[in-house]
Every structure is written in C-alpha cells, then in structure tokens.
Design a protein around this motif. Sequence first.
Motif, PDB file in Angstrom:
ATOM      1  N   THR A 115     104.327  -8.879  51.398  1.00  0.00           N
ATOM      2  CA  THR A 115     105.692  -9.356  51.148  1.00  0.00           C
ATOM      3  C   THR A 115     106.295  -8.638  49.945  1.00  0.00           C
ATOM      4  O   THR A 115     107.449  -8.201  49.984  1.00  0.00           O
ATOM      5  CB  THR A 115     105.677 -10.878  50.890  1.00  0.00           C
ATOM      6  N   VAL A 135     106.010 -14.467  44.452  1.00  0.00           N
ATOM      7  CA  VAL A 135     105.680 -13.788  45.705  1.00  0.00           C
ATOM      8  C   VAL A 135     104.216 -14.063  46.054  1.00  0.00           C
ATOM      9  O   VAL A 135     103.330 -13.965  45.199  1.00  0.00           O
ATOM     10  CB  VAL A 135     105.940 -12.267  45.585  1.00  0.00           C
ATOM     11  N   GLN A 137     112.696 -18.835  43.605  1.00  0.00           N
ATOM     12  CA  GLN A 137     112.843 -17.497  44.185  1.00  0.00           C
ATOM     13  C   GLN A 137     114.325 -17.237  44.418  1.00  0.00           C
ATOM     14  O   GLN A 137     115.084 -18.167  44.720  1.00  0.00           O
ATOM     15  CB  GLN A 137     112.043 -17.406  45.496  1.00  0.00           C
ATOM     16  N   HIS A 164     117.670 -13.814  44.269  1.00  0.00           N
ATOM     17  CA  HIS A 164     118.140 -12.548  43.693  1.00  0.00           C
ATOM     18  C   HIS A 164     119.457 -12.786  42.969  1.00  0.00           C
ATOM     19  O   HIS A 164     120.229 -13.684  43.323  1.00  0.00           O
ATOM     20  CB  HIS A 164     118.321 -11.473  44.774  1.00  0.00           C
ATOM     21  N   LEU A 194     113.027  -3.152  50.557  1.00  0.00           N
ATOM     22  CA  LEU A 194     114.308  -3.657  51.074  1.00  0.00           C
ATOM     23  C   LEU A 194     115.342  -3.742  49.957  1.00  0.00           C
ATOM     24  O   LEU A 194     116.507  -3.358  50.131  1.00  0.00           O
ATOM     25  CB  LEU A 194     114.115  -5.040  51.705  1.00  0.00           C
ATOM     26  N   ALA A 195     114.899  -4.222  48.790  1.00  0.00           N
ATOM     27  CA  ALA A 195     115.816  -4.371  47.654  1.00  0.00           C
ATOM     28  C   ALA A 195     116.336  -3.006  47.206  1.00  0.00           C
ATOM     29  O   ALA A 195     117.534  -2.836  46.963  1.00  0.00           O
ATOM     30  CB  ALA A 195     115.112  -5.084  46.494  1.00  0.00           C
ATOM     31  N   SER A 214     107.300  -5.140  50.851  1.00  0.00           N
ATOM     32  CA  SER A 214     108.428  -5.173  51.762  1.00  0.00           C
ATOM     33  C   SER A 214     109.725  -5.503  51.020  1.00  0.00           C
ATOM     34  O   SER A 214     110.733  -4.807  51.143  1.00  0.00           O
ATOM     35  CB  SER A 214     108.148  -6.198  52.865  1.00  0.00           C
ATOM     36  N   TRP A 215     109.698  -6.555  50.229  1.00  0.00           N
ATOM     37  CA  TRP A 215     110.906  -6.963  49.495  1.00  0.00           C
ATOM     38  C   TRP A 215     111.347  -5.871  48.524  1.00  0.00           C
ATOM     39  O   TRP A 215     112.541  -5.637  48.346  1.00  0.00           O
ATOM     40  CB  TRP A 215     110.646  -8.255  48.722  1.00  0.00           C
ATOM     41  N   ASN A 216     110.372  -5.228  47.885  1.00  0.00           N
ATOM     42  CA  ASN A 216     110.735  -4.214  46.889  1.00  0.00           C
ATOM     43  C   ASN A 216     111.469  -3.044  47.552  1.00  0.00           C
ATOM     44  O   ASN A 216     112.465  -2.546  47.042  1.00  0.00           O
ATOM     45  CB  ASN A 216     109.473  -3.720  46.174  1.00  0.00           C
ATOM     46  N   LEU A 218     117.178  -9.792  52.012  1.00  0.00           N
ATOM     47  CA  LEU A 218     116.092 -10.587  51.419  1.00  0.00           C
ATOM     48  C   LEU A 218     116.202 -12.045  51.867  1.00  0.00           C
ATOM     49  O   LEU A 218     117.270 -12.648  51.717  1.00  0.00           O
ATOM     50  CB  LEU A 218     116.139 -10.500  49.889  1.00  0.00           C
ATOM     51  N   SER A 223     116.040  -8.382  41.557  1.00  0.00           N
ATOM     52  CA  SER A 223     115.942  -8.457  43.020  1.00  0.00           C
ATOM     53  C   SER A 223     115.165  -9.673  43.513  1.00  0.00           C
ATOM     54  O   SER A 223     115.458 -10.202  44.573  1.00  0.00           O
ATOM     55  CB  SER A 223     115.285  -7.197  43.576  1.00  0.00           C
ATOM     56  N   PHE A 224     114.143 -10.073  42.780  1.00  0.00           N
ATOM     57  CA  PHE A 224     113.400 -11.291  43.138  1.00  0.00           C
ATOM     58  C   PHE A 224     112.503 -11.712  41.974  1.00  0.00           C
ATOM     59  O   PHE A 224     112.362 -10.971  40.987  1.00  0.00           O
ATOM     60  CB  PHE A 224     112.584 -11.121  44.432  1.00  0.00           C
TER      61      PHE A 224
END
Length: 263
Positions: A241, A236, A172, A174, A248-249, A244-246, A201, A230-231
């Motif tokens: 999650t 994932v 994992q 970025h 935030l990114a 959320s990450w998407n 992240l 981004s990840f």
Amino acid sequence: MAWLKLTKTGLYLMKSGSSCYVKKVDVSSSNQNLSELRLSVPLDWFSGRDIPGSMVIDLESDEPETCRISATPSGPIETPLSGKVIILDPGQGELQGGINDPGAVNGVLGRNERDEVRKQADIIKARLEKKGTVVKVVENNTDKSLTEIGSEGRGSDCFVSLHLTAFNRKVQGHQVFIHTQGTPTDEKLATLINQELAKVLPIKDAGVKRMGLGVLRGVPFPVPAVLTESFFIDSVQDTVTLDSWNELAANAIAEGIEQCFAT
Ligand SMILES: [Zn+2]
C-alpha cells in the motif's frame, strides 16, 4: 492531439490547431512510383498520452509551411510546460546536529518520509521533464534552514515541497498547504494538486490549508509555492500500500502542476 498530413514529397507532423508543421519525413523519389507507400513514423513524434491507437492522415496537394517557433528538427513539441522551471523540495533529510533527519516514520514497516518523498521527486521530475520543463530537485543532506531551502525557488515558475506526515497511527488523509499570506496563484496550484490527490488516493481529503510554514515563507514572491502532505505514513498498514500510494501521489502532484500551467 497530434495529426499528420501526407503530400507528394513528405509526411508532416502538424502543430495542433494550426496549418504549419513541426516535423517532416521525406517521401524519397524511389517511393513515389510504387502503388504502395511505405513510410516510418518516428516514435519521438509522440509522447505519453499523445501516442495514437490509430491515425487519420490527411492527403494534401499543397506542402504545409514549417512552424516558426518549433521548427527545430529535433526539438520537442511545444506544450504549455515547455521551458518552465520547477523546483521540487523533497522534505526532511536535512542535517540536524550532524544527524540526517528522516522526518515522519513508520517504525513497523521500517520506512520514513525522507526516503519516500525523494522517490516522489524522482517520479515527478522524470514525468515533467518529458513535457519540456526544467526540474531542479533541492538536495538533502545539507544544513540549510527552511527559509534558505524556500529561497531556492527564486526565479522559478513554481516551488513544490514534498512531504508525508504522521500523527497517532490512526488518522489518514491528504492535504496541501500554502503560506498564511498565500496568493491566488498559490491557492490555484494547491487546489489542482489536492484535487488530483483526491482522485487517486482512497483516503480522507483534508483539503487546502494556510499555515505559516518556514519553507513557503522563504520562496520569493510571486513564485507559486505549495507544500504537499500526501498521506500519514505511520497509519499505512503494509509496504505494498505504501509503495502504491507514494507512486499515485507523485503522479497526482505532477498532474496538478501540469494543469496549473495549462489553464
Ligand atoms: Zn515533512
């Protein structure tokens, strides 16, 4: 930071760092003899983080002059981003032999890169347009080659290709790519975006890297061009999650773009 000035005839939204105003509310004559003055400050005087929790208003006897550049009554407040043209390329989604390419996938969660980075593009576009930029999203579902997609950056102020990636459902992190022959401006944009991704992240910072990517090669010099990963979508664990990450990114990428024009 916006500030206000009140005179006998008007309430003025002043341009920060100068003595001219960008917007005005008239103090009507019926108001003038009242011991208490009631004025409504239009909400569109402020946007995003400019909205003040409280305000200090300067009382002045002299009327300020209108600012020459942003005197248009309904025009947006000038920012370093005003009028900048930004091209966003949500990665994958192109037709390959008639099949729409989903890119990296998370089979367990039933989610793919193509759809997630399209969401990123929508978030970034909405945010940057509020700052006065012109944002164009390169449409998917075409059979354009990678260099043809990159060439859509012609004449713009920056080109950002949005991607996720996948490997072995374990790693994992970025990372942000620039072309092997990337310019110092490419590097600046990539570094600012990557720093913002690192702030939000909770994953490994794999840094800024150079690679001979076709889409970046296609962006005409000197338009700054970067490709974000981004990840790793396959690693994932759950949809909460991932969502959320998407988000935030996307906001981190927008922030990095804003900073690149502001500095
Ligand atoms: Zn991709």
